[in-house]
Design an enzyme around this catalytic site. Sequence first.
Site, PDB file in Angstrom:
ATOM      1  CG  HIS A  58     -12.866  20.051 -12.076  1.00 35.40           C
ATOM      2  ND1 HIS A  58     -12.459  18.837 -11.587  1.00 35.40           N
ATOM      3  CD2 HIS A  58     -14.216  19.994 -12.111  1.00 35.40           C
ATOM      4  CE1 HIS A  58     -13.517  18.062 -11.344  1.00 35.40           C
ATOM      5  NE2 HIS A  58     -14.607  18.753 -11.652  1.00 35.40           N
ATOM      6  CG  LEU A  59      -9.069  25.930  -9.266  1.00 35.52           C
ATOM      7  CD1 LEU A  59      -8.374  26.593  -8.092  1.00 35.52           C
ATOM      8  CD2 LEU A  59      -9.779  26.972 -10.119  1.00 35.52           C
ATOM      9  NE  ARG A  60      -9.817  21.057 -16.027  1.00 37.28           N
ATOM     10  CZ  ARG A  60     -10.652  20.049 -15.850  1.00 37.28           C
ATOM     11  NH1 ARG A  60     -10.398  19.082 -14.964  1.00 37.28           N
ATOM     12  NH2 ARG A  60     -11.774  19.983 -16.547  1.00 37.28           N
ATOM     13  CG  ASN A  90     -10.259  16.110 -11.738  1.00 32.17           C
ATOM     14  OD1 ASN A  90     -10.229  17.222 -11.224  1.00 32.17           O
ATOM     15  ND2 ASN A  90     -11.056  15.812 -12.755  1.00 32.17           N
ATOM     16  CG  ASP A 150     -15.958  15.413  -9.294  1.00 32.90           C
ATOM     17  OD1 ASP A 150     -17.119  15.003  -9.358  1.00 32.90           O
ATOM     18  OD2 ASP A 150     -15.481  16.235 -10.101  1.00 32.90           O
ATOM     19  CG  ASP A 303     -18.775  19.594 -12.573  1.00 35.24           C
ATOM     20  OD1 ASP A 303     -17.562  19.571 -12.303  1.00 35.24           O
ATOM     21  OD2 ASP A 303     -19.360  18.652 -13.142  1.00 35.24           O
ATOM     22  CG  HIS A 307     -12.110  20.043 -20.843  1.00 40.22           C
ATOM     23  ND1 HIS A 307     -11.131  19.222 -20.317  1.00 40.22           N
ATOM     24  CD2 HIS A 307     -13.263  19.703 -20.204  1.00 40.22           C
ATOM     25  CE1 HIS A 307     -11.682  18.417 -19.412  1.00 40.22           C
ATOM     26  NE2 HIS A 307     -12.959  18.697 -19.309  1.00 40.22           N
TER      27      HIS A 307
HETATM   28  O1  DOR Z   1     -17.928  16.948 -16.907  1.00 36.73           O
HETATM   29  C1  DOR Z   1     -17.092  16.667 -16.058  1.00 36.73           C
HETATM   30  N1  DOR Z   1     -15.865  17.193 -16.104  1.00 36.73           N
HETATM   31  N2  DOR Z   1     -17.421  15.805 -15.102  1.00 36.73           N
HETATM   32  C2  DOR Z   1     -16.501  15.339 -14.226  1.00 36.73           C
HETATM   33  O2  DOR Z   1     -16.832  14.576 -13.387  1.00 36.73           O
HETATM   34  C3  DOR Z   1     -15.089  15.755 -14.325  1.00 36.73           C
HETATM   35  C4  DOR Z   1     -14.968  17.059 -15.011  1.00 36.73           C
HETATM   36  C5  DOR Z   1     -13.564  17.353 -15.433  1.00 36.73           C
HETATM   37  O3  DOR Z   1     -12.650  17.249 -14.599  1.00 36.73           O
HETATM   38  O4  DOR Z   1     -13.362  17.738 -16.576  1.00 36.73           O
END
Ligand code: DOR
Length: 419
Positions: A58-60, A90, A150, A303, A307
């Site tokens: 996830h690169l945000r 996402n 996802d 994954d 954050h």
């Molecule tokens: O732990 C997770 N973080 N599971 C996910 O499915 C999404 C991901 C996120 O985008 O933070």
Amino acid sequence: MPTLLIKNARYLGEPADLLVVDGAVRALSSSIEAPADAHIVDAAGNILFPSFIDVHTHLREPGYEWKETVATGLAAAAHGGFGAILCMANTDPVNDDAAVTEQILEAARRSWPHGPRVHPIGAATVGLKGEELARMAELKDAGCVAISNDGRPVGNTELFRRAMEYAADLGLIVIDHCEDPYLAAKSHMNEGVTSGVLGIKGQPDVAETIQAARSILLADYLGVPVHIAHVSAKRTVDVIAWGKSRGVKVTAETTPHYLTLDDTAVNNYNTLAKVNPPLRTPADVAALREAVKSGVIDMLATDHAPHAAHEKETPFDEAPNGFTGMDLALTVTYGLVREGVLTEADLIRLWATEPGRVFKLPVNSFEPGAPADFFLFDPDLEWQVSPETLHSKSHNTPWLGQTLKGRVAAHWLGGVKIA
Ligand code: DOR
């Protein structure tokens, strides 16, 4: 481009010199005489690996740049040994539109012109809302290499069936985050003894397994492929093995954390151990170790889910799910080599060859002419996991503060040094 000679490395346990000419492998053998013009790197004590592929990050960017940007995510990739990564949809706006795909690709070209290479994953449904299919053909034309909801799994089985069919027509694999939305509702960790003691609502492992079984049965019925994301539970391994034994085109990934941690990591309400799917039990960890060894689980992925610190420094049920992962992936999985669970050849299979085969991306075989995408790993280097040592913008990992052994020392893509 200058000729490059890597001297005194080890490859699969053997002494290895690597000669790179014009960005391609010229030769790999136990001893190579240096050509007159070569730039020589002494890699004594280091292990040579082909660049890895991370099929789940996830690169945000766009939308959540305080957690990670394409540039900082690629820094973590480069320093983690990843030459190519797939990034999930996402973002905000969601990557359900060619303009978003192009924005991600442009940010990558600007910040890391020599790679790591980014391959976006398009949303399966508009806005990830699970209501209508995204315009997958447009996403593919813009550069998406797979499709996934996802983070917001599709509960509607009819819609998911259409997503699988449409994606298969386009030659795209659907990556399924398997989670029954009703069984998983409002849960924050694995359902079991630890959740009972902590008084936190748990998610039963069958929430994952039921949805994986659904996807595998649909793949069987439709004759199309499906890829099961971040497998966390033994029960899910069992249904994947069943699907494979029937000849279903099912592939699967698990992550370094499901191979090494169980739900007791959440004790003391440690939000740094909160992830979705949640950390499970020691029996699940053991089953996943067996499954990556046997090939029931085809590959590893991080994954990578950055954050910010302030988002994790909250009451447990308010904290977001996820771990930053690319900086730590090889360090953690090399620990499994030390434990005798995996070999270095297994790591190459799980982090490079299989991801490349399934998602049709090039992997350096070290045969003459192969792209000189490789890195050196120092297995003895001890380092402390801290905001200063991680290249990701976020530091949300259960290993934060710990001293770990082994780190990528240098990384080249197409013969260009990127880290
Ligand atoms: O732990 C997770 N973080 N599971 C996910 O499915 C999404 C991901 C996120 O985008 O933070």
